[in-house]
Scaffold this motif. Structure first.
Motif, PDB file in Angstrom:
ATOM      1  N   MET A   1       0.853  -1.195   0.000  1.00 15.99           N
ATOM      2  CA  MET A   1       0.000   0.000   0.000  1.00 15.99           C
ATOM      3  C   MET A   1       0.887   1.243   0.000  1.00 15.99           C
ATOM      4  N   PRO A   2       0.645   2.180  -0.907  1.00 21.26           N
ATOM      5  CA  PRO A   2       1.486   3.374  -0.963  1.00 21.26           C
ATOM      6  C   PRO A   2       1.248   4.302   0.224  1.00 21.26           C
ATOM      7  N   THR A   3       2.269   5.029   0.570  1.00 18.18           N
ATOM      8  CA  THR A   3       2.128   6.068   1.581  1.00 18.18           C
ATOM      9  C   THR A   3       1.614   7.308   0.882  1.00 18.18           C
ATOM     10  N   HIS A   4       0.497   7.835   1.368  1.00 16.20           N
ATOM     11  CA  HIS A   4      -0.104   9.001   0.725  1.00 16.20           C
ATOM     12  C   HIS A   4       0.437  10.267   1.369  1.00 16.20           C
ATOM     13  N   GLY A   5       1.032  11.087   0.572  1.00 11.28           N
ATOM     14  CA  GLY A   5       1.600  12.308   1.060  1.00 11.28           C
ATOM     15  C   GLY A   5       2.097  13.202  -0.049  1.00 11.28           C
ATOM     16  N   PHE A   6       2.240  12.664  -1.249  1.00 11.06           N
ATOM     17  CA  PHE A   6       2.703  13.445  -2.381  1.00 11.06           C
ATOM     18  C   PHE A   6       1.618  14.438  -2.784  1.00 11.06           C
ATOM     19  N   ILE A   7       2.017  15.675  -3.103  1.00 13.62           N
ATOM     20  CA  ILE A   7       1.077  16.689  -3.576  1.00 13.62           C
ATOM     21  C   ILE A   7       1.497  17.097  -4.978  1.00 13.62           C
ATOM     22  N   ASP A   8       0.628  16.865  -5.937  1.00 11.24           N
ATOM     23  CA  ASP A   8       0.871  17.232  -7.328  1.00 11.24           C
ATOM     24  C   ASP A   8       0.353  18.654  -7.518  1.00 11.24           C
ATOM     25  N   ILE A   9       1.249  19.603  -7.759  1.00  6.66           N
ATOM     26  CA  ILE A   9       0.834  21.002  -7.856  1.00  6.66           C
ATOM     27  C   ILE A   9       0.606  21.473  -9.292  1.00  6.66           C
ATOM     28  N   HIS A  10       0.691  20.564 -10.251  1.00  8.31           N
ATOM     29  CA  HIS A  10       0.484  20.933 -11.649  1.00  8.31           C
ATOM     30  C   HIS A  10      -0.092  19.742 -12.394  1.00  8.31           C
ATOM     31  N   CYS A  11      -1.410  19.761 -12.584  1.00  7.65           N
ATOM     32  CA  CYS A  11      -2.058  18.629 -13.237  1.00  7.65           C
ATOM     33  C   CYS A  11      -3.243  19.115 -14.065  1.00  7.65           C
ATOM     34  N   ALA A  40      -1.679  12.338  -2.424  1.00  5.91           N
ATOM     35  CA  ALA A  40      -2.710  12.698  -1.448  1.00  5.91           C
ATOM     36  C   ALA A  40      -3.567  13.865  -1.925  1.00  5.91           C
ATOM     37  N   ALA A  41      -2.967  14.783  -2.680  1.00  3.41           N
ATOM     38  CA  ALA A  41      -3.671  15.985  -3.123  1.00  3.41           C
ATOM     39  C   ALA A  41      -3.179  16.396  -4.503  1.00  3.41           C
ATOM     40  N   VAL A  42      -4.090  17.022  -5.242  1.00  3.34           N
ATOM     41  CA  VAL A  42      -3.784  17.503  -6.586  1.00  3.34           C
ATOM     42  C   VAL A  42      -4.289  18.931  -6.710  1.00  3.34           C
ATOM     43  N   VAL A  43      -3.482  19.773  -7.335  1.00  5.03           N
ATOM     44  CA  VAL A  43      -3.947  21.102  -7.731  1.00  5.03           C
ATOM     45  C   VAL A  43      -4.265  21.012  -9.219  1.00  5.03           C
ATOM     46  N   ALA A  44      -5.543  21.100  -9.539  1.00  4.04           N
ATOM     47  CA  ALA A  44      -5.976  21.057 -10.937  1.00  4.04           C
ATOM     48  C   ALA A  44      -5.623  22.403 -11.570  1.00  4.04           C
ATOM     49  N   THR A  45      -4.806  22.370 -12.606  1.00  3.33           N
ATOM     50  CA  THR A  45      -4.273  23.597 -13.202  1.00  3.33           C
ATOM     51  C   THR A  45      -4.577  23.695 -14.691  1.00  3.33           C
ATOM     52  N   PRO A  46      -5.837  23.970 -15.047  1.00  2.00           N
ATOM     53  CA  PRO A  46      -6.114  24.149 -16.471  1.00  2.00           C
ATOM     54  C   PRO A  46      -5.331  25.335 -17.023  1.00  2.00           C
ATOM     55  N   HIS A  47      -5.023  25.254 -18.304  1.00  2.00           N
ATOM     56  CA  HIS A  47      -4.286  26.326 -18.967  1.00  2.00           C
ATOM     57  C   HIS A  47      -5.072  27.643 -18.925  1.00  2.00           C
ATOM     58  N   ALA A  48      -4.344  28.731 -18.877  1.00  2.00           N
ATOM     59  CA  ALA A  48      -4.896  30.080 -19.068  1.00  2.00           C
ATOM     60  C   ALA A  48      -3.936  30.781 -20.024  1.00  2.00           C
ATOM     61  N   ASN A  49      -4.269  30.716 -21.306  1.00  2.00           N
ATOM     62  CA  ASN A  49      -3.404  31.324 -22.311  1.00  2.00           C
ATOM     63  C   ASN A  49      -4.236  31.745 -23.515  1.00  2.00           C
ATOM     64  N   HIS A  50      -3.587  32.139 -24.590  1.00  2.00           N
ATOM     65  CA  HIS A  50      -4.322  32.605 -25.762  1.00  2.00           C
ATOM     66  C   HIS A  50      -5.074  31.474 -26.469  1.00  2.00           C
ATOM     67  N   ARG A  51      -4.718  30.242 -26.206  1.00  2.00           N
ATOM     68  CA  ARG A  51      -5.404  29.097 -26.822  1.00  2.00           C
ATOM     69  C   ARG A  51      -6.552  28.577 -25.956  1.00  2.00           C
ATOM     70  N   LEU A  76      -8.761  17.589  -3.886  1.00  2.00           N
ATOM     71  CA  LEU A  76      -8.713  18.244  -5.194  1.00  2.00           C
ATOM     72  C   LEU A  76      -8.816  19.751  -5.006  1.00  2.00           C
ATOM     73  N   ASN A  77      -7.764  20.461  -5.389  1.00  2.00           N
ATOM     74  CA  ASN A  77      -7.693  21.917  -5.229  1.00  2.00           C
ATOM     75  C   ASN A  77      -7.727  22.605  -6.586  1.00  2.00           C
ATOM     76  N   ALA A  78      -8.106  23.880  -6.577  1.00  2.00           N
ATOM     77  CA  ALA A  78      -8.210  24.654  -7.810  1.00  2.00           C
ATOM     78  C   ALA A  78      -6.975  25.512  -8.017  1.00  2.00           C
ATOM     79  N   GLY A  79      -6.596  25.645  -9.260  1.00  2.00           N
ATOM     80  CA  GLY A  79      -5.478  26.501  -9.642  1.00  2.00           C
ATOM     81  C   GLY A  79      -5.572  26.782 -11.125  1.00  2.00           C
ATOM     82  N   SER A  80      -4.484  27.232 -11.699  1.00  2.00           N
ATOM     83  CA  SER A  80      -4.415  27.476 -13.130  1.00  2.00           C
ATOM     84  C   SER A  80      -2.957  27.590 -13.546  1.00  2.00           C
ATOM     85  N   GLU A  81      -2.680  27.183 -14.761  1.00  2.00           N
ATOM     86  CA  GLU A  81      -1.359  27.383 -15.336  1.00  2.00           C
ATOM     87  C   GLU A  81      -1.443  28.613 -16.229  1.00  2.00           C
TER      88      GLU A  81
END
Length: 94
Positions: A1-11, A40-51, A76-81
């Motif tokens: 079983m994996p240890t949960h603790g990694f936080i993905d800040i760009h997904c 353990a946690a993800v920051v959802a980072t949809p693109h914010a650009n001219h496309r 699940l956290n909110a963000g943006s790239e």
């Protein structure tokens, strides 16, 4: 079983917003794989650009729907790239 603790800040995880998954089913599968790998946690980072225009009115309901779908596995956290460019500068200033 994996240890949960990694936080993905760009997904690119939220469905049908950018070059990430196109469906909520695909997004939920991505969440399950991330959780199984120890995330353990993800920051959802949809693109914010001219496309890809960032629109909180579209982003937040999709984040909430995915959050309900994955229940209590990932946080699940909110963000943006934000990509700064001459083409995108007027929208960023607005």
């Amino acid at each position: 079983m994996p240890t949960h603790g990694f936080i993905d800040i760009h997904c690119h995880l939220l469905p049908d917003l950018d070059d990430g998954p196109h469906t909520i089913d695909s997004a939920a599968q991505m969440c399950a794989l991330a959780y199984a790998s120890g995330t353990a946690a993800v920051v959802a980072t949809p693109h914010a650009n001219h496309r890809f225009c960032f629109d909180r009115g579209k982003t937040e309901p999709r984040r909430r729907a995915l959050e309900q779908r994955i229940a209590e596995s990932l946080q699940l956290n909110a963000g943006s790239e934000v990509e700064m460019s001459l083409e995108g500068l007027p929208a960023a200033l607005a």
